[in-house]
Design an enzyme around this catalytic site. Structure first.
Site, PDB file in Angstrom:
ATOM      1  NE  ARG A  88      -4.325   0.072   2.580  1.00  0.00           N
ATOM      2  CZ  ARG A  88      -5.193  -0.933   2.687  1.00  0.00           C
ATOM      3  NH1 ARG A  88      -4.778  -2.168   2.590  1.00  0.00           N
ATOM      4  NH2 ARG A  88      -6.463  -0.680   2.874  1.00  0.00           N
ATOM      5  NE  ARG A 127     -16.079  -3.261   3.993  1.00  0.00           N
ATOM      6  CZ  ARG A 127     -14.874  -2.973   3.511  1.00  0.00           C
ATOM      7  NH1 ARG A 127     -14.344  -3.711   2.538  1.00  0.00           N
ATOM      8  NH2 ARG A 127     -14.193  -1.960   3.994  1.00  0.00           N
ATOM      9  NE  ARG A 155     -13.048  -3.257   7.593  1.00  0.00           N
ATOM     10  CZ  ARG A 155     -12.292  -3.129   6.509  1.00  0.00           C
ATOM     11  NH1 ARG A 155     -12.333  -4.059   5.567  1.00  0.00           N
ATOM     12  NH2 ARG A 155     -11.516  -2.097   6.346  1.00  0.00           N
ATOM     13  NE  ARG A 166     -10.840   2.089   5.173  1.00  0.00           N
ATOM     14  CZ  ARG A 166     -12.043   1.525   5.285  1.00  0.00           C
ATOM     15  NH1 ARG A 166     -12.907   1.995   6.157  1.00  0.00           N
ATOM     16  NH2 ARG A 166     -12.364   0.503   4.548  1.00  0.00           N
TER      17      ARG A 166
HETATM   18  P1  ADP Z   1     -12.308  -3.958  -0.630  1.00  0.00           P
HETATM   19  O1  ADP Z   1     -11.749  -5.291  -0.189  1.00  0.00           O
HETATM   20  O2  ADP Z   1     -11.677  -3.470  -1.902  1.00  0.00           O
HETATM   21  O3  ADP Z   1     -12.292  -2.929   0.449  1.00  0.00           O
HETATM   22  P2  ADP Z   1     -14.919  -5.302  -0.606  1.00  0.00           P
HETATM   23  O4  ADP Z   1     -14.756  -6.494  -1.479  1.00  0.00           O
HETATM   24  O5  ADP Z   1     -14.961  -5.507   0.851  1.00  0.00           O
HETATM   25  O6  ADP Z   1     -13.832  -4.179  -1.008  1.00  0.00           O
HETATM   26  O7  ADP Z   1     -16.246  -4.545  -1.095  1.00  0.00           O
HETATM   27  C1  ADP Z   1     -16.701  -3.362  -0.426  1.00  0.00           C
HETATM   28  C2  ADP Z   1     -18.223  -3.356  -0.378  1.00  0.00           C
HETATM   29  O8  ADP Z   1     -18.739  -3.177  -1.709  1.00  0.00           O
HETATM   30  C3  ADP Z   1     -18.826  -4.661   0.131  1.00  0.00           C
HETATM   31  O9  ADP Z   1     -19.987  -4.366   0.875  1.00  0.00           O
HETATM   32  C4  ADP Z   1     -19.158  -5.433  -1.149  1.00  0.00           C
HETATM   33  O10 ADP Z   1     -20.285  -6.300  -0.975  1.00  0.00           O
HETATM   34  C5  ADP Z   1     -19.509  -4.296  -2.102  1.00  0.00           C
HETATM   35  N1  ADP Z   1     -19.139  -4.593  -3.490  1.00  0.00           N
HETATM   36  C6  ADP Z   1     -18.099  -5.355  -3.949  1.00  0.00           C
HETATM   37  N2  ADP Z   1     -18.087  -5.375  -5.286  1.00  0.00           N
HETATM   38  C7  ADP Z   1     -19.126  -4.597  -5.690  1.00  0.00           C
HETATM   39  C8  ADP Z   1     -19.651  -4.207  -6.990  1.00  0.00           C
HETATM   40  N3  ADP Z   1     -19.082  -4.633  -8.129  1.00  0.00           N
HETATM   41  N4  ADP Z   1     -20.717  -3.385  -7.008  1.00  0.00           N
HETATM   42  C9  ADP Z   1     -21.296  -2.948  -5.867  1.00  0.00           C
HETATM   43  N5  ADP Z   1     -20.847  -3.258  -4.634  1.00  0.00           N
HETATM   44  C10 ADP Z   1     -19.787  -4.077  -4.536  1.00  0.00           C
HETATM   45  P1  ADP Z   2     -10.118  -1.641   2.758  1.00  0.00           P
HETATM   46  O1  ADP Z   2     -11.411  -2.348   2.827  1.00  0.00           O
HETATM   47  O2  ADP Z   2     -10.240  -0.194   3.076  1.00  0.00           O
HETATM   48  O3  ADP Z   2      -9.341  -1.890   1.517  1.00  0.00           O
HETATM   49  P2  ADP Z   2      -8.331  -3.268   4.476  1.00  0.00           P
HETATM   50  O4  ADP Z   2      -9.104  -4.332   5.121  1.00  0.00           O
HETATM   51  O5  ADP Z   2      -7.402  -3.637   3.378  1.00  0.00           O
HETATM   52  O6  ADP Z   2      -9.306  -2.100   4.021  1.00  0.00           O
HETATM   53  O7  ADP Z   2      -7.474  -2.478   5.570  1.00  0.00           O
HETATM   54  C1  ADP Z   2      -8.082  -1.941   6.724  1.00  0.00           C
HETATM   55  C2  ADP Z   2      -7.071  -1.097   7.480  1.00  0.00           C
HETATM   56  O8  ADP Z   2      -5.950  -1.916   7.869  1.00  0.00           O
HETATM   57  C3  ADP Z   2      -6.465   0.048   6.698  1.00  0.00           C
HETATM   58  O9  ADP Z   2      -7.250   1.236   6.747  1.00  0.00           O
HETATM   59  C4  ADP Z   2      -5.124   0.237   7.425  1.00  0.00           C
HETATM   60  O10 ADP Z   2      -5.291   0.916   8.670  1.00  0.00           O
HETATM   61  C5  ADP Z   2      -4.733  -1.200   7.752  1.00  0.00           C
HETATM   62  N1  ADP Z   2      -3.935  -1.818   6.680  1.00  0.00           N
HETATM   63  C6  ADP Z   2      -4.259  -2.899   5.921  1.00  0.00           C
HETATM   64  N2  ADP Z   2      -3.286  -3.199   5.056  1.00  0.00           N
HETATM   65  C7  ADP Z   2      -2.302  -2.285   5.258  1.00  0.00           C
HETATM   66  C8  ADP Z   2      -1.037  -2.042   4.657  1.00  0.00           C
HETATM   67  N3  ADP Z   2      -0.588  -2.808   3.655  1.00  0.00           N
HETATM   68  N4  ADP Z   2      -0.306  -0.995   5.131  1.00  0.00           N
HETATM   69  C9  ADP Z   2      -0.742  -0.216   6.124  1.00  0.00           C
HETATM   70  N5  ADP Z   2      -1.930  -0.375   6.728  1.00  0.00           N
HETATM   71  C10 ADP Z   2      -2.712  -1.403   6.306  1.00  0.00           C
END
Ligand code: ADP
Ligand code: ADP
Length: 211
Positions: A88, A127, A155, A166
């Site tokens: 990241r 979510r 979350r 973020r």
């Molecule tokens: P990330 O891991 O990139 O943070 P997530 O996979 O957790 O994203 O998805 C974030 C939210 O958006 C979840 O509530 C998921 O169900 C929803 N989501 C994922 N893909 C799509 C899509 N193509 N269109 C609308 N909502 C989506």
């Molecule tokens: P998102 O759904 O926003 O993509 P993640 O589940 O990947 O979120 O990450 C949640 C939180 O965990 C981030 O906002 C950050 O605080 C921390 N985090 C996760 N991966 C990393 C990384 N590679 N470097 C720094 N912080 C991280």
């Protein structure tokens, strides 16, 4: 295959990783999931990471790099992995390169899931996840079945305020790693706007078309 998923918070990285890893016979490694597990378990790392995560800030590189590099060195990742949420920052990307080089391995592809900022807050605040299975739902876009609805959790960092923080971090710290990979010919861009199945199909086609 060794691949990295990049994209803003809420791009669908976790959702798509869960749909793709089995068919690719690789493990899904989410730095966010690993950090949340450390917080839940009350480990030293978890205690140090917690406040950054709640605020939507990045956990310091020194904590995250060791955690992820140790994970990808485990035997189940030797056939390949899908890294979700790591690297990241530029120092994380460089540390990953150094570790891969030392192990005599190479990254195959970096997949960027593109979603405009305007759609992110709604995705994040809607979510919900199932603590028993880890499945990710969205109240509107991927509604949960009634049988699991009662046990879903949100979350702590999926508030509008932490989401905006973020998103800012994403543009300032993470987006700059995209050209780093693009210059090496590793980048694949996929449009993350559309139904979940549609995005999965786009990713599959993009991976197939790499030749
Ligand atoms: P990330 O891991 O990139 O943070 P997530 O996979 O957790 O994203 O998805 C974030 C939210 O958006 C979840 O509530 C998921 O169900 C929803 N989501 C994922 N893909 C799509 C899509 N193509 N269109 C609308 N909502 C989506
Ligand atoms: P998102 O759904 O926003 O993509 P993640 O589940 O990947 O979120 O990450 C949640 C939180 O965990 C981030 O906002 C950050 O605080 C921390 N985090 C996760 N991966 C990393 C990384 N590679 N470097 C720094 N912080 C991280």
């Amino acid at each position: 295959m060794r691949m990295i998923l990049v994209g803003p918070p809420g791009a669908g990285k976790g959702t798509q990783a869960a749909r793709l890893v089995d068919a690719l016979s690789i493990v899904h490694i989410s730095s966010g999931d690993m950090l949340r597990a450390a917080v839940k378990d009350g480990t030293e790392l978890g205690r140090r990471a917690d406040e950054y995560m709640q605020a939507g800030a990045l956990v310091p590189d020194s904590l995250v790099i060791d955690l992820v590099l140790e994970r990808i060195a485990r035997p189940d990742a030797s056939a390949g992995f899908m890294l979700d949420g790591f690297p990241r920052t530029r120092p994380q990307a460089e540390a990953l390169d150094a570790a891969m080089q030392a192990a005599g391995k190479q990254l195959d592809v970096v997949l960027l899931i593109e979603v405009p900022d305007a759609l992110i807050v709604e995705r994040i605040t809607g979510r919900r996840s199932d603590p028993e299975t880890g499945a990710i739902y969205h109240l509107t876009f991927n509604p949960p079945p009634a049988s699991v609805e009662g046990r879903l959790v949100q979350r702590r960092d999926d508030t509008e305020e932490a989401c905006r923080a973020r998103l800012e971090k994403y543009h300032a710290e993470t987006a700059p790693i995209v050209p780093y990979y693009e210059e090496r010919g590793l980048l694949l861009r996929v449009d993350g706007v559309g139904g979940l199945d549609e995005v999965t199909d786009r990713i599959r086609r993009a991976l197939d078309s790499r030749g």
